[in-house]
Scaffold this motif. Structure first.
Motif, PDB file in Angstrom:
ATOM      1  N   ILE A   5      -8.118  -3.457  -1.134  1.00  0.00           N
ATOM      2  CA  ILE A   5      -6.993  -4.362  -0.349  1.00  0.00           C
ATOM      3  C   ILE A   5      -5.871  -3.414  -0.157  1.00  0.00           C
ATOM      4  O   ILE A   5      -5.450  -3.306   0.932  1.00  0.00           O
ATOM      5  CB  ILE A   5      -6.492  -5.504  -1.051  1.00  0.00           C
ATOM      6  CG1 ILE A   5      -7.850  -6.516  -1.344  1.00  0.00           C
ATOM      7  CG2 ILE A   5      -5.319  -6.088  -0.498  1.00  0.00           C
ATOM      8  CD1 ILE A   5      -7.259  -7.611  -2.402  1.00  0.00           C
ATOM      9  N   ALA A   6      -5.501  -2.316  -1.105  1.00  0.00           N
ATOM     10  CA  ALA A   6      -4.345  -1.456  -1.064  1.00  0.00           C
ATOM     11  C   ALA A   6      -4.766  -0.489   0.050  1.00  0.00           C
ATOM     12  O   ALA A   6      -4.015  -0.197   1.026  1.00  0.00           O
ATOM     13  CB  ALA A   6      -4.209  -0.819  -2.339  1.00  0.00           C
ATOM     14  N   GLN A   7      -6.188   0.053  -0.010  1.00  0.00           N
ATOM     15  CA  GLN A   7      -6.448   0.913   1.154  1.00  0.00           C
ATOM     16  C   GLN A   7      -6.473   0.115   2.530  1.00  0.00           C
ATOM     17  O   GLN A   7      -6.182   0.944   3.258  1.00  0.00           O
ATOM     18  CB  GLN A   7      -8.043   1.500   0.622  1.00  0.00           C
ATOM     19  CG  GLN A   7      -7.862   2.325  -0.356  1.00  0.00           C
ATOM     20  CD  GLN A   7      -9.340   2.865  -0.907  1.00  0.00           C
ATOM     21  OE1 GLN A   7     -10.250   2.197  -0.524  1.00  0.00           O
ATOM     22  NE2 GLN A   7      -9.520   3.914  -1.584  1.00  0.00           N
ATOM     23  N   ASN A   8      -7.057  -0.784   2.577  1.00  0.00           N
ATOM     24  CA  ASN A   8      -7.050  -1.433   3.950  1.00  0.00           C
ATOM     25  C   ASN A   8      -5.742  -1.738   4.363  1.00  0.00           C
ATOM     26  O   ASN A   8      -5.497  -1.808   5.576  1.00  0.00           O
ATOM     27  CB  ASN A   8      -7.642  -2.968   3.853  1.00  0.00           C
ATOM     28  CG  ASN A   8      -9.156  -2.857   3.626  1.00  0.00           C
ATOM     29  OD1 ASN A   8      -9.674  -1.620   3.948  1.00  0.00           O
ATOM     30  ND2 ASN A   8      -9.905  -3.694   3.036  1.00  0.00           N
ATOM     31  N   GLN A   9      -4.424  -1.917   3.442  1.00  0.00           N
ATOM     32  CA  GLN A   9      -3.066  -2.283   3.879  1.00  0.00           C
ATOM     33  C   GLN A   9      -2.470  -1.124   3.926  1.00  0.00           C
ATOM     34  O   GLN A   9      -1.290  -1.165   4.376  1.00  0.00           O
ATOM     35  CB  GLN A   9      -2.691  -3.430   3.056  1.00  0.00           C
ATOM     36  CG  GLN A   9      -3.462  -4.737   3.022  1.00  0.00           C
ATOM     37  CD  GLN A   9      -2.547  -5.821   2.181  1.00  0.00           C
ATOM     38  OE1 GLN A   9      -1.447  -5.579   1.480  1.00  0.00           O
ATOM     39  NE2 GLN A   9      -3.113  -7.021   2.472  1.00  0.00           N
ATOM     40  N   GLY A  10      -2.855  -0.122   3.573  1.00  0.00           N
ATOM     41  CA  GLY A  10      -2.086   1.367   3.315  1.00  0.00           C
ATOM     42  C   GLY A  10      -1.028   0.971   2.516  1.00  0.00           C
ATOM     43  O   GLY A  10       0.432   1.390   2.638  1.00  0.00           O
ATOM     44  N   SER A  11      -1.066   0.325   1.273  1.00  0.00           N
ATOM     45  CA  SER A  11      -0.073   0.086   0.179  1.00  0.00           C
ATOM     46  C   SER A  11      -0.436   0.642  -1.016  1.00  0.00           C
ATOM     47  O   SER A  11      -1.233   1.487  -1.040  1.00  0.00           O
ATOM     48  CB  SER A  11       0.356  -1.476   0.068  1.00  0.00           C
ATOM     49  OG  SER A  11      -1.099  -2.044  -0.363  1.00  0.00           O
ATOM     50  N   SER A  44      -1.148   5.236  -5.029  1.00  0.00           N
ATOM     51  CA  SER A  44      -0.842   4.949  -3.572  1.00  0.00           C
ATOM     52  C   SER A  44      -1.752   5.220  -2.743  1.00  0.00           C
ATOM     53  O   SER A  44      -2.548   6.032  -2.362  1.00  0.00           O
ATOM     54  CB  SER A  44       0.313   5.910  -3.466  1.00  0.00           C
ATOM     55  OG  SER A  44       0.977   5.735  -2.317  1.00  0.00           O
ATOM     56  N   HIS A  45      -1.690   4.196  -1.629  1.00  0.00           N
ATOM     57  CA  HIS A  45      -2.577   4.519  -0.361  1.00  0.00           C
ATOM     58  C   HIS A  45      -2.099   4.552   0.976  1.00  0.00           C
ATOM     59  O   HIS A  45      -2.462   4.074   2.035  1.00  0.00           O
ATOM     60  CB  HIS A  45      -3.748   3.292  -0.581  1.00  0.00           C
ATOM     61  CG  HIS A  45      -4.653   3.358  -1.684  1.00  0.00           C
ATOM     62  ND1 HIS A  45      -5.862   4.403  -1.639  1.00  0.00           N
ATOM     63  CD2 HIS A  45      -4.565   2.690  -2.754  1.00  0.00           C
ATOM     64  CE1 HIS A  45      -6.249   4.154  -2.849  1.00  0.00           C
ATOM     65  NE2 HIS A  45      -5.595   3.201  -3.348  1.00  0.00           N
ATOM     66  N   GLY A  46      -0.547   4.527   0.774  1.00  0.00           N
ATOM     67  CA  GLY A  46       0.448   4.745   2.054  1.00  0.00           C
ATOM     68  C   GLY A  46       0.398   5.775   2.689  1.00  0.00           C
ATOM     69  O   GLY A  46      -0.236   6.867   2.517  1.00  0.00           O
ATOM     70  N   HIS A  47       1.464   5.945   3.211  1.00  0.00           N
ATOM     71  CA  HIS A  47       1.935   7.372   4.197  1.00  0.00           C
ATOM     72  C   HIS A  47       3.020   8.084   3.302  1.00  0.00           C
ATOM     73  O   HIS A  47       4.196   7.996   3.451  1.00  0.00           O
ATOM     74  CB  HIS A  47       2.365   6.894   5.389  1.00  0.00           C
ATOM     75  CG  HIS A  47       1.529   6.231   6.269  1.00  0.00           C
ATOM     76  ND1 HIS A  47       0.381   6.699   6.858  1.00  0.00           N
ATOM     77  CD2 HIS A  47       1.601   4.849   6.469  1.00  0.00           C
ATOM     78  CE1 HIS A  47      -0.460   5.755   7.499  1.00  0.00           C
ATOM     79  NE2 HIS A  47       0.378   4.608   7.296  1.00  0.00           N
ATOM     80  N   ASP A  48       2.441   8.816   2.274  1.00  0.00           N
ATOM     81  CA  ASP A  48       3.311   9.364   1.425  1.00  0.00           C
ATOM     82  C   ASP A  48       3.716  10.903   2.171  1.00  0.00           C
ATOM     83  O   ASP A  48       3.168  11.432   2.735  1.00  0.00           O
ATOM     84  CB  ASP A  48       2.291  10.079   0.043  1.00  0.00           C
ATOM     85  CG  ASP A  48       2.076   8.878  -0.617  1.00  0.00           C
ATOM     86  OD1 ASP A  48       2.661   7.703  -0.547  1.00  0.00           O
ATOM     87  OD2 ASP A  48       1.083   8.866  -1.433  1.00  0.00           O
TER      88      ASP A  48
END
Length: 74
Positions: free
Chosen positions: A42-48, A64-68
């Motif tokens: 879910i986190a990967q799909n949402q970039g969260s 983290s799977h967001g835009h670090d």
């Protein structure tokens, strides 16, 4: 746009995935490993971010799977 951070939390005798700020859980799993796998998807799909809680409810790990920012600050 980033989605809600996902939390893997104890849920009775099971483990659950819950979106940040949600009162209801997204899914319930028999093991923490299964909940982490689903929460990570879910986190990967949402970039969260995925926050994994221990049995005591305290955060023990973050993923983290967001835009670090690169390079990371600090």
């Amino acid at each position: 746009m980033s989605g809600k951070n996902q939390h893997v939390v104890p849920h009775g005798d099971d483990w659950a995935v819950r979106g940040a700020g949600n009162s209801r859980v997204t899914s319930v799993h028999e093991t923490q490993r299964e909940a982490i796998e689903r929460g990570r998807e879910i986190a990967q799909n949402q970039g969260s971010e995925l926050l994994i809680h221990g049995e005591n409810g305290r955060i023990r790990e973050r993923d983290s799977h967001g835009h670090d920012p690169f390079p990371p600050k600090g």
